[in-house]
Design an enzyme around this catalytic site. Structure first.
Site, PDB file in Angstrom:
ATOM      1  N   ASP A 228       0.041  65.114  44.886  1.00 52.31           N
ATOM      2  CA  ASP A 228       0.373  66.648  44.872  1.00 52.31           C
ATOM      3  C   ASP A 228      -0.517  67.053  43.868  1.00 52.31           C
ATOM      4  O   ASP A 228      -0.377  66.646  42.935  1.00 52.31           O
ATOM      5  CB  ASP A 228       1.718  67.058  44.944  1.00 52.31           C
ATOM      6  CG  ASP A 228       2.564  66.644  46.279  1.00 52.31           C
ATOM      7  OD1 ASP A 228       1.945  66.634  47.266  1.00 52.31           O
ATOM      8  OD2 ASP A 228       3.737  66.480  45.983  1.00 52.31           O
TER       9      ASP A 228
ATOM     10  N   ASP B 289      -0.051  68.264  53.531  1.00 50.48           N
ATOM     11  CA  ASP B 289       1.234  68.934  53.498  1.00 50.48           C
ATOM     12  C   ASP B 289       0.986  70.507  54.131  1.00 50.48           C
ATOM     13  O   ASP B 289       1.541  70.651  55.068  1.00 50.48           O
ATOM     14  CB  ASP B 289       1.837  69.259  52.201  1.00 50.48           C
ATOM     15  CG  ASP B 289       2.246  68.062  51.508  1.00 50.48           C
ATOM     16  OD1 ASP B 289       2.721  67.050  52.158  1.00 50.48           O
ATOM     17  OD2 ASP B 289       2.402  68.165  50.303  1.00 50.48           O
TER      18      ASP B 289
END
Length: 170
Positions: free
Chosen positions: A128, A146
């Site tokens: 991330d 995402d």
């Protein structure tokens, strides 16, 4: 040309190019982050008053769900992603290629799901790098995969309302 290949050519699977674009863009950005940024919050790059770039690992799913588990979640979330991908491709085969709402929505979910599965299988975690915040509240860090999953899912939900509205007017 066989009837089956003609059917596939005219079906929504033609939109899988978008899934491939999301997948490769996601993997490319994650590799760029991994190779050029230091790990953790102290190495973040402040971009805007509400946005940082950073490099963190997520061992779980959205919002680090199940990240504290001993490792079984890696395989669990990968299996879910493969099952959802198969289901969406099955649905895309039934849609005409000209359907310009659900096909791109399904393709974005597929590309994002496979991007995160790649991370889980290759690295053992999801990379991330996007950090949005307001004051001291930070939204959980996330990535392009995402984002694509969320946008595609919202489109699918909105289509449910759109279809019901169109059907009720008949």
């Amino acid at each position: 040309m066989t009837t089956q290949s003609l059917t596939l050519k005219q079906s929504g699977v033609r939109w899988l190019w978008l899934a491939a674009l999301v997948f490769f863009a996601d993997i490319g950005i994650k590799l760029l982050v991994m190779n050029n940024m230091g790990y953790g919050w102290v190495n973040r790059i402040e971009i805007l008053p509400f946005f940082n770039l950073l490099y963190v690992h997520n061992l779980g799913a959205a919002f680090s769900f199940l990240s504290d588990q001993p490792g079984w979640q890696r395989w669990f979330f990968s299996a879910i992603a493969f099952a959802v991908t198969a289901m969406l491709i099955f649905w895309m085969r039934k849609l005409p290629a000209t359907e310009r709402w659900n096909n791109p929505a399904y393709a974005m979910v597929i590309g994002g799901a496979l991007g995160n599965v790649f991370d889980r299988l290759v690295h053992g975690f999801v990379v991330d790098y996007l950090d949005f915040f307001w004051g001291n509240y930070h939204w959980p860090a996330f990535n392009l995969a995402d984002s694509a999953i969320c946008i595609g899912a919202v489109m699918i939900v909105l289509d449910g309302f759109r279809t019901k509205k169109e059907q009720s007017q008949d």
